[in-house]
Motif scaffolding. Structure first.
Motif: not given
Length: 333
Positions: A155, A229, A233, A236-237, A258, A262, A266
């Motif tokens: 992240h 963020h 993400s 990361s996510i 997301l 995004s 996503s």
């Protein structure tokens, strides 16, 4: 992690001819760059945290909210359509004015110079979730403590690594383009424009310093933190959780909540199964505003040779039926 080979479909190849000098930032990050990066992460994040009680206590004006939303989606689509789908993967070709506009729009997101961003992302795809990936959340292992550490690395942490992706190796095509190279070198200028435009508008509309200050808070700081963020993400996510209806050699997943923020990025599993596809949300109900805008650009004649996924191409990338974690009808174009 073990190394995993990857060759991006139709990825630009380095040539034997000498390349121009490097763009802004070399292949190693200096201390001053790390300090500056830390400030650009910490200050907007503190504003994002402060936004919650401020909204509860005093609210937010329609002007400030409009500036936040407008600047957010200009920068977000600059990243998703420009930096990512066009410059990194060649999902479509763009007429020169659109190509330059996308490079500038992406720069307004304050996520780094276009050439460095593209180089990092191409390296990510070459070693996705394997040794060499700049930001895999599985870097430290699969235990819960290791994954938590890996999520932080994917992240934010990876950006402070002194070793940078070699731009001449991973983005030689962009370095050879004099206009894109210039936009990349002008990243500081576009950062200043991105941060000062909202308070300029806020001050002129309200004709007050207070209007300029609140516009800077919401339209600059909060907007940058939120966009950062959401983008991070995806690293990361979306590489740790999510449904995986398509075959990919990594752990990329679809994270539906997301999708709107995004701009369609996503729907990450299909993207890693078919990196050059201009549409990432290919199943029914998967919103992908970036693909919609590319379609409008194509109809206007600004974009061409768009790599829209066909139903057959989508089906060929489906995971075996017994292993699918998501189902749905294909939405090719």
């Amino acid at each position: 992690m073990t190394a995993s080979p990857d060759v991006l479909e139709d990825a630009p190849k380095a040539q034997d001819t000498p390349l121009p000098s490097a763009t802004l930032g070399g292949d190693s990050k200096r201390s001053v760059e790390q300090i500056t990066l830390g400030l650009f992460i910490a200050v907007p994040f503190l504003a994002l945290v402060a936004a919650v009680p401020l909204t509860w206590g005093w609210g937010v004006s329609w002007l400030d909210l409009g500036l936040l939303v407008a600047m957010y989606y200009i920068g977000c689509h600059g990243i998703t359509i420009g930096f990512h789908r066009h410059f990194t993967h060649g999902a479509f070709k763009a007429k020169r004015p659109l190509r330059i506009a996308l490079a500038i729009m992406g720069s307004l997101a304050v996520e780094g110079p276009v050439v460095r961003w593209v180089a990092d992302h191409r390296k990510h795809h070459k070693f996705s979730d394997a040794e060499g990936d700049p930001h895999s959340p599985w870097r430290y292992g699969e235990t819960v403590p290791a994954l938590l550490k890996g999520l932080w690395w994917a992240h934010v942490g990876w950006m402070f690594d002194e070793e940078q992706t070699p731009q001449h190796k991973y983005a030689p095509d962009l370095i050879k383009d004099p206009v894109i190279r210039r936009v990349s070198r002008q990243f500081v200028l576009w950062t200043v424009v991105s941060l000062l435009f909202p308070p300029l508008v806020g001050g002129l509309v309200t004709w007050s310093w207070q209007g300029a200050l609140t516009a800077f808070f919401w339209g600059s700081l909060v907007r940058v933190a939120l966009l950062h963020h959401v983008t991070w993400s995806i690293n990361s996510i979306c590489h740790a959780v999510g449904k995986r209806p398509f075959k990919s050699r990594d752990r990329s997943g679809n994270v539906w909540w997301l999708a709107v923020l995004s701009c369609g990025e996503s729907w990450h599993n299909l993207h890693h199964a078919d990196p050059t596809s201009a549409r990432h949300g290919v199943l029914r109900g998967q919103l992908d505003s970036s693909a919609r805008l590319i379609r409008w650009f194509e109809k206007a004649g600004w974009a061409y040779d768009v790599r829209w996924p066909s139903a057959g191409r989508i089906d060929s990338r489906r995971a075996p039926r017994g292993n699918r974690e998501d189902e749905g009808a294909a939405h090719p174009a």
